[in-house]
Scaffold this active site. Structure first.
Site, PDB file in Angstrom:
ATOM      1  N   HIS A   1       0.741  -1.535  -0.349  1.00  0.00           N
ATOM      2  CA  HIS A   1       0.103  -0.128   0.082  1.00  0.00           C
ATOM      3  C   HIS A   1       0.815   0.743   0.248  1.00  0.00           C
ATOM      4  O   HIS A   1       2.208   1.237   0.401  1.00  0.00           O
ATOM      5  CB  HIS A   1      -0.892   0.027   0.972  1.00  0.00           C
ATOM      6  CG  HIS A   1      -2.058  -1.306   1.374  1.00  0.00           C
ATOM      7  ND1 HIS A   1      -2.185  -2.024   2.631  1.00  0.00           N
ATOM      8  CD2 HIS A   1      -2.455  -1.688   0.214  1.00  0.00           C
ATOM      9  CE1 HIS A   1      -2.710  -2.994   2.550  1.00  0.00           C
ATOM     10  NE2 HIS A   1      -2.663  -2.674   1.085  1.00  0.00           N
TER      11      HIS A   1
ATOM     12  N   LYS B   1       6.184   6.214   6.890  1.00  0.00           N
ATOM     13  CA  LYS B   1       5.879   5.146   7.875  1.00  0.00           C
ATOM     14  C   LYS B   1       7.486   4.415   9.083  1.00  0.00           C
ATOM     15  O   LYS B   1       8.314   4.400   8.141  1.00  0.00           O
ATOM     16  CB  LYS B   1       5.255   4.633   7.414  1.00  0.00           C
ATOM     17  CG  LYS B   1       4.098   4.652   7.055  1.00  0.00           C
ATOM     18  CD  LYS B   1       3.726   2.805   6.219  1.00  0.00           C
ATOM     19  CE  LYS B   1       2.174   3.493   5.365  1.00  0.00           C
ATOM     20  NZ  LYS B   1       1.441   2.278   4.276  1.00  0.00           N
TER      21      LYS B   1
ATOM     22  N   ASP C   1      -6.784  -6.438  -1.966  1.00  0.00           N
ATOM     23  CA  ASP C   1      -5.186  -6.650  -2.263  1.00  0.00           C
ATOM     24  C   ASP C   1      -5.017  -7.528  -3.231  1.00  0.00           C
ATOM     25  O   ASP C   1      -4.792  -7.727  -3.623  1.00  0.00           O
ATOM     26  CB  ASP C   1      -4.144  -6.809  -0.682  1.00  0.00           C
ATOM     27  CG  ASP C   1      -4.483  -5.779   0.138  1.00  0.00           C
ATOM     28  OD1 ASP C   1      -4.863  -4.513  -0.859  1.00  0.00           O
ATOM     29  OD2 ASP C   1      -3.520  -6.052   0.792  1.00  0.00           O
TER      30      ASP C   1
ATOM     31  N   TYR D   1       2.898   1.061  14.217  1.00  0.00           N
ATOM     32  CA  TYR D   1       3.863   2.392  12.935  1.00  0.00           C
ATOM     33  C   TYR D   1       3.749   3.340  12.790  1.00  0.00           C
ATOM     34  O   TYR D   1       1.996   4.029  13.474  1.00  0.00           O
ATOM     35  CB  TYR D   1       3.432   1.807  11.390  1.00  0.00           C
ATOM     36  CG  TYR D   1       2.688   1.212  10.727  1.00  0.00           C
ATOM     37  CD1 TYR D   1       1.959   2.800  10.159  1.00  0.00           C
ATOM     38  CD2 TYR D   1       1.490   0.635  11.306  1.00  0.00           C
ATOM     39  CE1 TYR D   1       0.896   2.551   9.340  1.00  0.00           C
ATOM     40  CE2 TYR D   1       0.086  -0.081  10.349  1.00  0.00           C
ATOM     41  CZ  TYR D   1      -0.175   1.432   8.853  1.00  0.00           C
ATOM     42  OH  TYR D   1      -1.163   1.144   9.227  1.00  0.00           O
TER      43      TYR D   1
END
Length: 183
Positions: free
Chosen positions: A62, A72, A170, A132
């Site tokens: 992603h 991130k 996904d 994260y």
């Protein structure tokens, strides 16, 4: 803390200093000053996310596009994952290349993935809690993704692909060639 730049410019593996004794351990998992000095630029994180998944779950790949792109800082609180970043920066020497690292609760390593990268992870342990930080807020209209088994990327997921648990969303992501442009 030790900052190790990967083959993908701007991506860093971060090894914290862990102080252990008979009571357990202590470590500083994030310090803005140390972090910015280690990666060589200012980052202001605005959102923390956490997920829990079982063995074989693959989340990704992603990314967010344009003004909503996200950097991130990822780590594992429980379990073990194979973490992957793919360079999507069109003018990068490593466009289309990926970096992977094993993150575990035991090794306490973190992985910094800057803006301009797709990101995903595969759970290798029975379960994993993944944490994260993001430097930008999520924006649904700006989301993009890459299919996990893109033959151009040729990512080694270290698990037979027919053993993976992947969301319906996904499973239909585009290849790198057909993906939404990040900038």
């Amino acid at each position: 803390m030790r900052f190790i730049e990967t083959k993908l410019e701007g991506c860093f593996v971060i090894e914290p200093t862990v102080f252990k004794d008979d009571r357990g351990y202590f470590m500083e998992s994030f310090n803005e000053n140390t972090f910015e000095k280690g990666i060589g630029k200012k980052i202001h994180f605005v959102q923390d996310n956490q997920s829990y998944s079982s063995k074989g779950v693959l989340r990704g790949l992603h990314y967010q596009c344009g003004e909503h792109a996200q950097a991130k800082l990822v780590r594992v609180l429980e379990g073990e994952v194979l973490d992957v970043a793919v360079d999507l920066r069109p003018n990068s020497k490593t466009f289309g290349y990926y970096e992977s690292i094993i993150l575990t609760a035991e090794n306490q390593k973190q992985f910094f993935v800057p803006r301009g990268f797709a990101h995903g992870f595969l759970v290798l342990s029975d379960t994993a809690t993944f944490f994260y930080k993001c430097d930008n807020f999520y924006n649904k209209e700006s989301e993009g993704g890459l299919i996990y088994n893109d033959p151009t990327l040729n990512i080694d997921w270290q698990t037979p692909l027919d053993h993976l648990i992947i969301s319906d969303k996904d499973k239909i992501l585009p290849t790198l060639q057909n993906a939404k442009k990040i900038w």
